[in-house]
Design a protein around this motif. Sequence first.
Motif, mmCIF file in Angstrom:
data_model
loop_
_atom_site.group_PDB
_atom_site.id
_atom_site.type_symbol
_atom_site.label_atom_id
_atom_site.label_comp_id
_atom_site.label_asym_id
_atom_site.label_seq_id
_atom_site.Cartn_x
_atom_site.Cartn_y
_atom_site.Cartn_z
ATOM 1 N N ILE A 211 0.843 -1.193 0.000
ATOM 2 C CA ILE A 211 0.000 0.000 0.000
ATOM 3 C C ILE A 211 0.880 1.245 0.000
ATOM 4 C CG2 ILE A 211 -1.859 1.251 1.169
ATOM 5 C CD1 ILE A 211 -2.574 -1.299 2.625
ATOM 6 N N ARG A 212 0.593 2.177 -0.893
ATOM 7 C CA ARG A 212 1.303 3.448 -0.874
ATOM 8 C C ARG A 212 0.911 4.214 0.397
ATOM 9 N NH1 ARG A 212 3.635 5.641 -5.499
ATOM 10 N NH2 ARG A 212 3.100 7.731 -4.746
ATOM 11 N N PRO A 213 1.878 4.768 1.109
ATOM 12 C CA PRO A 213 1.583 5.473 2.363
ATOM 13 C C PRO A 213 0.531 6.570 2.229
ATOM 14 C CG PRO A 213 3.935 5.118 2.147
ATOM 15 C CD PRO A 213 3.325 4.713 0.834
ATOM 16 N N ASP A 214 0.570 7.330 1.127
ATOM 17 C CA ASP A 214 -0.407 8.410 0.972
ATOM 18 C C ASP A 214 -1.815 7.873 0.751
ATOM 19 O OD1 ASP A 214 0.411 7.416 -1.438
ATOM 20 O OD2 ASP A 214 0.689 9.346 -2.429
ATOM 21 N N SER A 215 -1.945 6.706 0.106
ATOM 22 C CA SER A 215 -3.260 6.087 -0.081
ATOM 23 C C SER A 215 -3.817 5.626 1.256
ATOM 24 C CB SER A 215 -3.152 4.896 -1.032
ATOM 25 O OG SER A 215 -4.397 4.233 -1.164
ATOM 26 N N LEU A 216 -2.973 4.978 2.066
ATOM 27 C CA LEU A 216 -3.409 4.523 3.391
ATOM 28 C C LEU A 216 -3.742 5.707 4.287
ATOM 29 C CD1 LEU A 216 -3.841 2.211 5.396
ATOM 30 C CD2 LEU A 216 -1.409 2.386 6.002
ATOM 31 N N ARG A 217 -2.950 6.773 4.194
ATOM 32 C CA ARG A 217 -3.173 7.954 5.019
ATOM 33 C C ARG A 217 -4.528 8.589 4.700
ATOM 34 N NH1 ARG A 217 0.683 10.734 3.192
ATOM 35 N NH2 ARG A 217 2.232 9.646 4.449
#
Length: 265
Positions: A211-217
């Motif tokens: 998961i890309r961190p910005d997507s999870l954020r």
Amino acid sequence: MYVYRKLRLLLLQLFKKAANDYGGFGKVYSGVLCDGTKVALKRRKLESSQGIEEFQTEIEMLSQLRHPYLVSLIGYCDENNELILIYEYMENGNLSSHLYGSDLPSMSWEQRLEICIGVARGLHYLHTSRFIRCDVTSANILLDENFVAKVADFGISKTSTEFDETHLVCARPAVDQSLPREQLNLAEWAMNSQKGGQLKKIIDPNLVGKIRPDSLRKFGETAVKCLADSGVDRPSMGEVLWSVEYALRLQEPVIQHNPEENSTN
């Protein structure tokens, strides 16, 4: 929608097979109509005095509502003390069975976001139509052959001018008594993890590193807003839909890099 008035004819058209118990109402069966249409049949327990009001509510609501992300009611039967509802068949069952408690393949982050988007679209349609679908859980979100999510079970839905949008779809039960105290309640654990910048610690282990961190954020921020104590502080379902779609777009570089591994189908 068809009203089946001849119960014997209806049952002869169906190849009945018990699928699962449906709480106080009864059991769900899979079947095939004479024209080859696959259906799911929900039949009230004959000995039960419950479910009549839910049966009527379901028919009334689904007679008025049609949407790609709501499970369609094909027909019903109300004869000789038999209450039967007939729905479109959803090949991949409910979301709950894919998230936990089974040996089914783990779903990708992209699949889960697509499912959240489908659910949000269905709920947004209901809310703009002035209906509330109460008690949304992973057990009453069904998946078709292409894993398109549809909201099901409208027996306890109602009309209202006030909306309560507090539910979150996740890969574990909302309450798990076997876990440590700080992890017992999923909503509280997620909120504390989000505030501490540690949301990645609560994700499904099968998704670690995918998961890309910005997507999870973005997804985490949206979930926390939905869990606000005051209704006026929670986003509308339209805003939730936009946010989850944006979270998927933030994941797109991963999809483009390896389309086969991250396919949503």
